[in-house]
Design a protein around this motif. Structure first.
Motif, PDB file in Angstrom:
ATOM      1  N   GLU A 115       0.828  -1.215   0.000  1.00  0.00           N
ATOM      2  CA  GLU A 115       0.000   0.000   0.000  1.00  0.00           C
ATOM      3  C   GLU A 115       0.862   1.264   0.000  1.00  0.00           C
ATOM      4  OE1 GLU A 115      -3.226   0.188  -0.525  1.00  0.00           O
ATOM      5  OE2 GLU A 115      -3.317  -1.989  -0.616  1.00  0.00           O
ATOM      6  N   VAL A 154       4.790  -4.646  -9.382  1.00  0.00           N
ATOM      7  CA  VAL A 154       3.973  -5.672  -8.724  1.00  0.00           C
ATOM      8  C   VAL A 154       3.192  -5.162  -7.499  1.00  0.00           C
ATOM      9  CG1 VAL A 154       5.750  -6.475  -7.138  1.00  0.00           C
ATOM     10  CG2 VAL A 154       4.099  -8.107  -8.048  1.00  0.00           C
ATOM     11  N   TYR A 155       2.014  -5.717  -7.308  1.00  0.00           N
ATOM     12  CA  TYR A 155       1.261  -5.504  -6.059  1.00  0.00           C
ATOM     13  C   TYR A 155       1.430  -6.799  -5.258  1.00  0.00           C
ATOM     14  CZ  TYR A 155      -2.606  -4.351  -2.930  1.00  0.00           C
ATOM     15  OH  TYR A 155      -3.378  -4.073  -1.821  1.00  0.00           O
ATOM     16  N   ARG A 156       2.439  -6.785  -4.417  1.00  0.00           N
ATOM     17  CA  ARG A 156       2.926  -7.989  -3.756  1.00  0.00           C
ATOM     18  C   ARG A 156       1.962  -8.480  -2.666  1.00  0.00           C
ATOM     19  NH1 ARG A 156       8.326  -9.395  -3.998  1.00  0.00           N
ATOM     20  NH2 ARG A 156       8.848  -7.373  -4.866  1.00  0.00           N
ATOM     21  N   TYR A 157       1.887  -9.787  -2.512  1.00  0.00           N
ATOM     22  CA  TYR A 157       1.104 -10.353  -1.411  1.00  0.00           C
ATOM     23  C   TYR A 157       1.873 -10.156  -0.114  1.00  0.00           C
ATOM     24  CZ  TYR A 157      -1.404 -13.680   1.504  1.00  0.00           C
ATOM     25  OH  TYR A 157      -2.122 -14.256   2.522  1.00  0.00           O
ATOM     26  N   GLU A 161       1.720 -16.463   5.165  1.00  0.00           N
ATOM     27  CA  GLU A 161       1.695 -17.866   4.733  1.00  0.00           C
ATOM     28  C   GLU A 161       2.850 -18.118   3.758  1.00  0.00           C
ATOM     29  OE1 GLU A 161      -0.646 -15.697   4.014  1.00  0.00           O
ATOM     30  OE2 GLU A 161      -2.520 -16.303   4.942  1.00  0.00           O
ATOM     31  N   ARG A 190      11.762 -12.992 -11.954  1.00  0.00           N
ATOM     32  CA  ARG A 190      10.379 -13.408 -11.738  1.00  0.00           C
ATOM     33  C   ARG A 190      10.139 -13.696 -10.252  1.00  0.00           C
ATOM     34  NH1 ARG A 190       8.143 -18.365 -10.004  1.00  0.00           N
ATOM     35  NH2 ARG A 190       9.753 -19.463 -11.177  1.00  0.00           N
ATOM     36  N   THR A 194       7.722 -11.285  -7.979  1.00  0.00           N
ATOM     37  CA  THR A 194       6.328 -11.671  -7.712  1.00  0.00           C
ATOM     38  C   THR A 194       6.081 -12.274  -6.323  1.00  0.00           C
ATOM     39  OG1 THR A 194       6.546 -13.866  -8.732  1.00  0.00           O
ATOM     40  CG2 THR A 194       5.847 -12.067 -10.174  1.00  0.00           C
ATOM     41  N   ARG A 195       7.058 -12.949  -5.745  1.00  0.00           N
ATOM     42  CA  ARG A 195       6.784 -13.647  -4.482  1.00  0.00           C
ATOM     43  C   ARG A 195       6.696 -12.691  -3.288  1.00  0.00           C
ATOM     44  NH1 ARG A 195       4.431 -18.072  -6.187  1.00  0.00           N
ATOM     45  NH2 ARG A 195       5.790 -19.444  -7.375  1.00  0.00           N
ATOM     46  N   SER A 196       5.932 -13.105  -2.283  1.00  0.00           N
ATOM     47  CA  SER A 196       5.823 -12.296  -1.062  1.00  0.00           C
ATOM     48  C   SER A 196       7.153 -12.309  -0.324  1.00  0.00           C
ATOM     49  CB  SER A 196       4.729 -12.859  -0.164  1.00  0.00           C
ATOM     50  OG  SER A 196       5.174 -14.059   0.428  1.00  0.00           O
TER      51      SER A 196
END
Lengths: 315, 315
Positions: A115, A154-157, A161, A190, A194-196
């Motif tokens: 955010e 990216v809008y990362r998670y 988890e 990549r 992309t990964r959290s």
């Protein structure tokens, strides 16, 4: 914790008057400006900017730009911006350099929550009428471009988890990709983009278990120098942002010819956040205090301003 | 304009009771379910779901899944979701297919405003505990992966300002990249993913002026078939989303063996938006109405449901 020392009681109108007074007549009273703005938090600085605009019908940043010069001017003009707007300005300035400073873009991408990053991207679009992503693309090339676009896009998670199976298999993918000299970087970009963060840390841990060495060490021998330096910086930002910044400060201070932009950036952006921990870490690692180091590397009003933000109450 | 016909007065409780009644006893009264849910807008459907949960302590989607089957089940279960959640579910299902449906991802990326795309990405993370970006990466490979990750990641600038110089130079870059057979796609991906829609349209116009043919026509001869089809789809989505969807409906209806997933998706996602204009466009281009075409390609309750969403009041 913050190092900034700001009074609870203050009057934005009186501050505006005092700053204006410091700008009158021959020369500028830099010390007066530092003693005010170096002791006001973000909300207070905003009120001062508004008061200044109301009383003098002039933008405080413009006024200070015309009164100050050099590193002090740049530092104070960055300091008085809203933090989110400042991050957008710093990213823009980093991209416009002859050799874009990838570290600023990586810090923007990795040291913020999804955010917060989004807020910076919104501010960037508001200021420049373009997206941060397209400016990153315009000012960089090759693998570096692929990396930097991907991490700022990216809008990362953000959840905690993790998938241990994915961490294991991607640690292997990273190992395979780094084998054999020329790093193409497709998979590492990549995965890093992309990964959290929680998932990435699990992957780095798996990497160390499988390969017996950390991923940053594996990247050290890579020939495509700047790109692999950027990958190492990205991984350090993810693993331990404070340690990364402390190391950045060390490099800046120890290298020949101090990089004032970086020195100012770290101190300005962290003075209201965690600069205290960074000072402790610095002392631990360097057997001298960050204030001493900054004192010996800088001079005059610029030095006074940085020391003020570092919590020194002399100024 | 919407084709959906929904009454202003309705009672979520009565609807929930009627749906539950339609599910009782031997067999299910599909017609009753269609006559209710096929005439309720998104806000009303949400209230029905809440009422159903409250009265029967059961999730309406679960209930309908156990009562319905085949294309009708899939269509109704998608229909009753919140639109943003539905977009997330559609993207996830498209990625999980043996051959991921890139069109759904491109539509998600290009037919939404940056804020709407963000809302879908938030819903995706909420539902699946992963980011849309990482799932796109996991289910695709090569150039297609590079394209799809880039377009779903970016927070695109939405302003109307364009830079004619950039449009001209990037039209040339695109021309150069498409020369000589094997399309690498680095620049076309960068441009399609980072530039604003207004800027892209200016670039496509410049392309036509410079090269004497449209960019979609230039892409037609490319050997890397699916990737260039995806690029063409992306460009059409940007240039004219309604025309793109109308053409998609044509293809779905005219091809051997109707692709019900796509047919349902277009009708369900547009029935509350602009399906009326799409019907007009369809009639203009195909000299038969979309209802006729849907009638001849589908059967039974599934047909009745789609026709209801298309504005047919018979059901």
């Amino acid at each position: 914790m913050a190092t900034l020392v700001a009074p609870e009681d203050f009057s934005p109108g009186e501050d505006a008057l005092a700053i204006n007074r410091a700008c009158q007549g021959w020369g500028t009273d830099e010390k007066a400006i530092i003693s005010i703005l170096g002791h006001r938090n973000a909300a207070q600085r905003k009120q001062i900017r508004l008061a200044y605009q109301e009383i003098y019908l002039e933008d405080l940043t413009k006024q200070l730009k015309s009164e100050l010069s050099g590193d002090l001017e740049r530092a104070i003009c960055h300091w008085i911006l809203d933090p989110v707007e400042r991050d957008a300005v710093l990213a823009n300035e980093a991209l416009k350099k002859a050799r874009p400073d990838y570290r600023v873009i990586l810090e923007t991408a990795y040291m913020k929550s999804p955010e917060e990053l989004l807020a910076v991207k919104r501010a960037y679009q508001f200021l420049y009428k373009r997206s941060l992503e397209e400016d990153v693309a315009s000012h960089t090339t090759g693998d570096m471009r692929r990396l930097l676009i991907a991490v700022v896009s990216v809008y990362r998670y953000e959840g905690e988890e993790i998938d241990e199976g994915v961490a294991h298999s991607e640690a292997n993918i990273l190992g395979d990709e780094m084998q054999g000299g020329a790093l193409k970087g497709e998979e590492i970009i990549r995965i890093l983009s992309t990964r959290s963060k929680a998932q990435l840390i699990a992957t780095f841990n798996n990497y160390k278990q499988i390969h017996g060495t950390s991923i940053t060490k594996s990247l050290r021998g890579d020939p495509t120098e700047e790109f692999s330096a950027a990958l190492r910086a990205a991984i350090r930002c993810i693993r331990n942002p404070k340690k990364y910044l402390q190391k950045l400060l060390c490099n800046v201070i120890n290298n020949m010819g101090t990089d004032e932009d970086t020195l100012s950036r770290v101190i300005i952006t962290r003075a209201e956040k965690d600069l205290k921990e960074m000072k402790e870490l610095y002392l631990e690692r360097n057997s001298r205090s960050l204030e001493d180091a900054v004192s010996s590397e800088t001079t005059g009003d610029y030095k006074a301003f940085l020391l003020t933000l570092l919590g020194n109450q002399e100024f």
